[in-house]
Structures are given as structure tokens and as C-alpha cells.
Design a protein around this motif. Structure first.
Motif, mmCIF file in Angstrom:
data_model
loop_
_atom_site.group_PDB
_atom_site.id
_atom_site.type_symbol
_atom_site.label_atom_id
_atom_site.label_comp_id
_atom_site.label_asym_id
_atom_site.label_seq_id
_atom_site.Cartn_x
_atom_site.Cartn_y
_atom_site.Cartn_z
ATOM 1 N N LEU A 146 25.004 -0.448 9.098
ATOM 2 C CA LEU A 146 23.800 0.152 8.497
ATOM 3 C C LEU A 146 22.750 0.609 9.390
ATOM 4 C CD1 LEU A 146 21.770 -0.859 5.497
ATOM 5 C CD2 LEU A 146 20.594 -0.929 7.592
ATOM 6 N N LEU A 147 22.442 2.125 9.158
ATOM 7 C CA LEU A 147 21.329 2.579 9.905
ATOM 8 C C LEU A 147 20.002 2.458 9.246
ATOM 9 C CD1 LEU A 147 20.126 4.182 12.568
ATOM 10 C CD2 LEU A 147 20.988 6.170 11.097
ATOM 11 N N PHE A 148 18.998 1.954 9.685
ATOM 12 C CA PHE A 148 17.700 1.863 9.074
ATOM 13 C C PHE A 148 16.764 2.620 9.972
ATOM 14 C CE2 PHE A 148 13.388 0.489 8.355
ATOM 15 C CZ PHE A 148 13.357 0.015 7.000
ATOM 16 N N ARG A 149 16.185 3.605 9.294
ATOM 17 C CA ARG A 149 15.442 4.699 10.540
ATOM 18 C C ARG A 149 13.995 4.975 9.561
ATOM 19 N NH1 ARG A 149 17.891 10.105 10.380
ATOM 20 N NH2 ARG A 149 16.172 10.935 9.391
ATOM 21 N N VAL A 150 13.051 4.695 10.399
ATOM 22 C CA VAL A 150 11.667 5.213 9.902
ATOM 23 C C VAL A 150 11.272 6.297 10.779
ATOM 24 C CG1 VAL A 150 11.241 3.375 8.416
ATOM 25 C CG2 VAL A 150 10.311 3.543 10.748
ATOM 26 N N SER A 151 10.486 7.350 10.454
ATOM 27 C CA SER A 151 9.961 8.360 11.445
ATOM 28 C C SER A 151 8.599 8.986 10.768
ATOM 29 C CB SER A 151 10.959 9.359 11.777
ATOM 30 O OG SER A 151 11.190 10.239 10.464
ATOM 31 N N SER A 152 7.736 9.487 11.669
ATOM 32 C CA SER A 152 6.762 9.953 11.112
ATOM 33 C C SER A 152 6.238 11.344 11.853
ATOM 34 C CB SER A 152 5.423 9.059 11.202
ATOM 35 O OG SER A 152 5.266 8.495 12.059
ATOM 36 N N ALA A 175 6.082 17.579 -0.211
ATOM 37 C CA ALA A 175 5.454 18.124 0.828
ATOM 38 C C ALA A 175 6.024 17.824 2.013
ATOM 39 C CB ALA A 175 3.755 17.594 0.829
ATOM 40 N N PHE A 176 6.641 16.899 2.142
ATOM 41 C CA PHE A 176 7.343 16.431 3.370
ATOM 42 C C PHE A 176 8.843 16.032 3.080
ATOM 43 C CE2 PHE A 176 3.192 16.009 4.890
ATOM 44 C CZ PHE A 176 3.199 15.752 6.469
ATOM 45 N N SER A 177 9.661 16.240 4.018
ATOM 46 C CA SER A 177 10.990 16.032 3.733
ATOM 47 C C SER A 177 11.652 15.292 4.966
ATOM 48 C CB SER A 177 11.891 17.296 3.449
ATOM 49 O OG SER A 177 11.904 18.301 4.791
ATOM 50 N N VAL A 178 12.709 14.760 4.613
ATOM 51 C CA VAL A 178 13.381 13.810 5.899
ATOM 52 C C VAL A 178 14.483 14.419 6.489
ATOM 53 C CG1 VAL A 178 14.637 11.963 6.183
ATOM 54 C CG2 VAL A 178 12.939 11.577 4.321
ATOM 55 N N ASP A 236 -4.092 6.335 2.263
ATOM 56 C CA ASP A 236 -5.022 6.967 3.347
ATOM 57 C C ASP A 236 -4.170 8.256 3.461
ATOM 58 O OD1 ASP A 236 -6.838 5.218 3.808
ATOM 59 O OD2 ASP A 236 -5.533 4.236 5.074
ATOM 60 N N GLY A 237 -3.225 8.588 2.619
ATOM 61 C CA GLY A 237 -2.456 9.915 2.786
ATOM 62 C C GLY A 237 -1.297 9.679 4.160
ATOM 63 N N GLN A 238 -1.515 8.849 4.675
ATOM 64 C CA GLN A 238 -0.376 8.715 5.905
ATOM 65 C C GLN A 238 1.162 8.745 5.200
ATOM 66 O OE1 GLN A 238 -2.237 5.203 7.360
ATOM 67 N NE2 GLN A 238 -2.560 6.444 9.173
ATOM 68 N N ARG A 239 2.005 9.312 5.884
ATOM 69 C CA ARG A 239 3.267 9.358 5.337
ATOM 70 C C ARG A 239 4.471 9.088 6.127
ATOM 71 N NH1 ARG A 239 0.961 13.589 2.744
ATOM 72 N NH2 ARG A 239 1.380 13.772 0.479
ATOM 73 N N ASP A 272 0.790 -1.253 -0.012
ATOM 74 C CA ASP A 272 0.120 -0.021 0.114
ATOM 75 C C ASP A 272 0.945 1.181 0.051
ATOM 76 O OD1 ASP A 272 -2.404 1.501 -0.023
ATOM 77 O OD2 ASP A 272 -2.325 1.613 2.345
ATOM 78 N N TRP A 273 2.196 1.111 -0.107
ATOM 79 C CA TRP A 273 2.965 2.289 0.019
ATOM 80 C C TRP A 273 3.787 2.679 -1.473
ATOM 81 C CZ3 TRP A 273 3.193 4.952 4.400
ATOM 82 C CH2 TRP A 273 2.729 4.364 5.619
ATOM 83 N N ARG A 274 4.003 3.790 -1.659
ATOM 84 C CA ARG A 274 4.498 4.354 -2.849
ATOM 85 C C ARG A 274 5.433 5.640 -2.275
ATOM 86 N NH1 ARG A 274 2.093 8.962 -4.703
ATOM 87 N NH2 ARG A 274 0.060 8.986 -4.041
#
Length: 236
Positions: A190-196, A63-66, A91-94, A55-57
């Protein structure tokens, strides 16, 4: 006639000299003669991490930046590859994804932890805890942070792969480096990081866990190992 025992200061000096010598010898013995990164086929992380899955692309609207909480000069020193993307679902969640790879995990060039880097760039660190991302490939040991700058509240989930191991915090990171050092090996890292962004912290962490699980499902077994290490050594 028996000789008088040496003065205490002499015994202490001998012990200090012994430990200094032993430490120097151990340091020399632990100098890595093999670098993992040089013995493995080169991986292009920008290619093995899909731009679209389930469900992700990738969202290219900017509009957002890391937020990268490190200076470019330091990033260039620590890492040979950086992947920064924003993903959006129906659903527009990033979710903001940052993957940083470095082939040298010596003390001065090892992967830097976000809980150190975020505050250095002006973020307040509201919380930090060890956790797990539950996936069908096992429980992935992670660290969860909540960082804040102004009205931006940013929950963060990350892990560090050091060689075949996943580590959380300085103690685990240093012990793993020592483990490899005793074998004369300098691991890659390796650093794997996700945030919202959002103030509903549990909901944001749940979203991040769902994203991680979907991404790992989309990866091939070989590529997945590059992200989470050897599954025989990263699980409890």
C-alpha cells in the motif's frame, strides 16, 4: 607425480557456473507459493478511510485536484484499489490524499515510489529525505519530497506498507520483499501519500503530519493496521 593445478580460466568458469546455478536455485526456491492478499479478508479502503474526522472533511468542490503522477494503464496494472480525495479544515487549508493498494509485490508489480513517478510526469524533484510522522501510535517512518511544476510547489509525505512492514526507498522495499520471499510469501502493498500546495515547506509538512495523526486516531485498530502495518515491526 602431482597433477598440475587447473588453469585460472577453468577455475573462473567453474565459479561462474556455480554462482549462476546457485542464483537460479535461489530464485526458484523463492518463488512465492502464498499470497498475503488471498489469505486476508478483502478490505475496501474507500470505506475504512473516513470522509470526515476531527477538523477535516472531504472537499468535493473540485477547487483542487489530486495529481496522479502515473498513467491509468500502469495504475490498473499495479493497483487493485485507488482512493484519491481532497480534505479541507475549518481554516480552509487543504490536503490531497492518495492511497493505492496492490495485492502483488513482485518486482514488476510492486508499489511505485513517488520520487520516481513525479519526475516522469514533468515535475522537478527539489528535495527528498527520510523522516517520521510523530503520532500517538508511534513514529511512522515516512519519506518527504518537494516537487515543483511551474508555479505549483507540492510538498509530499508518503510511506509504503509492504506486508506488515513500512519501507522507505528501494533498498528497504527490496529487502522486505526478499524477507518474505525466503518464506515463500508474496506480500500485499500500500502507498499512502499526502501532499499540499505552498511555498512554506516546513509549515506544509507540519500540516501534513497533523492530518496523518488525526486520520490515524479516527481509524479503528484493525483499519489502522491496514494503513501502517504491524506496530511491533514498523517502529525503531
Amino acid at each position: 607425480m602431482t597433477a598440475a593445478p587447473p588453469p585460472h580460466y577453468l577455475i573462473r568458469a567453474i565459479l561462474i557456473a556455480f554462482f549462476l546455478f546457485a542464483g537460479a536455485a535461489l530464485s526458484i526456491a523463492m518463488q512465492p507459493t502464498r499470497f498475503m492478499a488471498r489469505e486476508q479478508a478483502k478490505v475496501d479502503y474507500a470505506k475504512i478511510i473516513p470522509r470526515k474526522f476531527e477538523d477535516w472533511r472531504e472537499d468535493t468542490t473540485i477547487a483542487f485536484s489530486v495529481v496522479n503522477p502515473q498513467q491509468k494503464a500502469l495504475l490498473d496494472t499495479l493497483y487493485s484499489q485507488l482512493v484519491s480525495r481532497v480534505y479541507v479544515n475549518r481554516d480552509g487549508q487543504r490536503i490531497m490524499l492518495s492511497v493505492a493498494y496492490g495485492g502483488d509485490q513482485s518486482r514488476d508489480t510492486q508499489v511505485h515510489k513517488p520520487e520516481v513517478c513525479y519526475p516522469a510526469q514533468g515535475f522537478a524533484l527539489l528535495s527528498k529525505e527520510k523522516s517520521y510522522a510523530v503520532t500517538e501510535f508511534g513514529r511512522i517512518p515516512t519519506m518527504r519530497l518537494v516537487a515543483q511544476q511551474g508555479d505549483r510547489t507540492e510538498p509530499v509525505t508518503y510511506w509504503i506498507r509492504s506486508g506488515d512492514f513500512l519501507v522507505r526507498g528501494s533498498i528497504e522495499q527490496n529487502l522486505t520483499r526478499l524477507r518474505y520471499g525466503l518464506r515463500g510469501i508474496n506480500p500485499d502493498g500500500l502507498l499512502f501519500r499526502v501532499s499540499s500546495i505552498g511555498v512554506d515547506i516546513p509549515a506544509q509538512f507540519s500540516l501534513q503530519e497533523s492530518f496523518i495523526a488525526a486520520l490515524l486516531r479516527a481509524a479503528t485498530p484493525t483499519d489502522r493496521k491496514k494503513l501502517i502495518g504491524d506496530p511491533t515491526v514498523v517502529r525503531d
